[in-house]
Design a protein around this motif. Structure first.
Motif, PDB file in Angstrom:
ATOM      1  N   CYS A   1       0.683  -1.071  -0.148  1.00 58.25           N
ATOM      2  CA  CYS A   1       0.044   0.049   0.126  1.00 58.25           C
ATOM      3  C   CYS A   1       0.795   1.280   0.028  1.00 58.25           C
ATOM      4  CB  CYS A   1      -0.976  -0.037   1.370  1.00 58.25           C
ATOM      5  SG  CYS A   1       0.094   0.063   2.672  1.00 58.25           S
TER       6      CYS A   1
ATOM      7  N   CYS B   1       5.506  -4.469   4.254  1.00 63.12           N
ATOM      8  CA  CYS B   1       6.925  -3.984   4.123  1.00 63.12           C
ATOM      9  C   CYS B   1       7.785  -3.912   5.476  1.00 63.12           C
ATOM     10  CB  CYS B   1       6.734  -2.503   3.765  1.00 63.12           C
ATOM     11  SG  CYS B   1       5.879  -1.598   4.985  1.00 63.12           S
TER      12      CYS B   1
ATOM     13  N   CYS C   1      -1.240  -2.127   4.947  1.00 62.42           N
ATOM     14  CA  CYS C   1      -0.924  -3.624   4.845  1.00 62.42           C
ATOM     15  C   CYS C   1      -0.110  -4.434   5.520  1.00 62.42           C
ATOM     16  CB  CYS C   1      -1.000  -3.765   3.467  1.00 62.42           C
ATOM     17  SG  CYS C   1       0.701  -3.397   2.801  1.00 62.42           S
TER      18      CYS C   1
END
Ligand SMILES: Cc1cc2nc3c(=O)[nH]c(=O)nc-3n(C[C@H](O)[C@H](O)[C@H](O)COP(=O)(O)OP(=O)(O)OC[C@H]3O[C@@H](n4cnc5c(N)ncnc54)[C@H](O)[C@@H]3O)c2cc1C
Ligand code: FES
Length: 245
Positions: free
Chosen positions: A211, A219, A216
């Motif tokens: 995102c 990462c 989300c």
């Protein structure tokens, strides 16, 4: 997240990479910040569904540049599109410590991208620095021409010193009170080790992102002492001692 449609004003090949420029005057760009970008088409084609993260390679107050390597679908489309969609600058970039003294800037492969904007900011602040760049081969090392005075290493020995970016360092990295680096994680871990504990070492990680806005958790990077931190909002630049590896 808001996306802006922008025309590609220039696109040129730099060895194995593409340099793409577009007009940007909707806010400042800090060294180490990134943009989520995709070929225009969304939401009609949904191809690609997710935008991809790229460091700002260049910014003169009017025109922004991205330097990228075609790896898969997202970058292949970006390499061809006359119009692209981009976000405003995202993430936390390099925190510049102007009083520390001479800085070392190390980039690996397309991880050299954020070092140009960073170098420009150091020039403005009067901070002296040296640039060390590592590439796989002569093709990708072409971009080193954009970094005047940089020491270069290639893994196949075709340009500069034979070896990794750390082999290009003249002297030892521990001589530098400030170290800034971007590249693949194994390289960043090696830079962290070589810089030692005394220098202020900042690393820009290149985790895959979904995102780009913190929602989300795609990462995350592991932190020393346990837990994870999102590289899109708390990074992508971290102080080396914060990271687990
Ligand atoms: C903060 C940040 C800044 C970045 N800056 C740049 C930049 O300036 N220039 C640039 O070329 N790239 C940069 N990247 C990496 C770039 O986002 C990926 O190369 C891109 O998303 C690939 O998209 P794709 O659709 O072409 O490839 P995909 O189809 O998604 O993947 C193709 C291949 O590339 C690999 N790959 C994809 N993303 C990454 C990644 N983040 N790290 C390692 N391997 C990956 C995949 O594992 C796969 O093997 C950056 C990433 C981050 C997080
Ligand atoms: S990319 Fe989604 S939380 Fe970071």
């Amino acid at each position: 997240m808001k996306f802006y449609s922008v025309q590609v004003e220039e696109r040129k090949e730099l060895g194995g990479y593409t340099l793409l420029r577009y007009r940007w005057n909707d806010g400042p760009v800090e060294p180490g910040q990134f943009v989520m970008a995709r070929a225009a088409g969304y939401p009609v084609t949904l191809d690609p569904f997710l935008a991809r993260p790229f460091s700002f390679y260049d910014y003169d107050g009017e025109v922004a540049g991205l330097l990228f390597e075609v790896r898969g679908r997202g970058t292949a489309l970006l390499d061809l599109a006359p119009t692209i969609q981009v976000t405003a600058p995202l993430g936390r970039g390099f925190a510049i410590e102007a009083d520390l003294g001479r800085a070392a800037l190390l980039g690996g492969g397309v991880g050299v991208a954020p070092l140009k904007v960073l170098g420009r900011r150091l020039d403005e602040l009067g901070v002296p620095y040296d640039v060390f760049l590592g590439f796989a081969d002569a093709g990708s090392a072409v971009v080193a021409r954009e970094f005047a005075g940089a020491e270069v290493a290639t893994m196949d020995g075709s340009v500069g010193t034979h070896g990794t970016v750390l082999d290009a360092v003249v002297g030892t990295l521990q001589d530098y009170p400030a170290v800034y680096s971007c590249g693949p994680n194994p390289m960043l871990a090696a830079v962290k080790l070589a810089a030692g504990e005394q220098s202020l070492c900042q690393l820009s990680v290149e985790e895959r992102m979904g995102c780009g806005n913190g929602s989300c958790n795609g990462c995350v990077v592991p932190m020393r002492g346990g837990g994870y931190v999102r590289s899109c909002v708390e990074g992508p630049v971290f102080r080396a001692e914060v990271l687990a590896w």
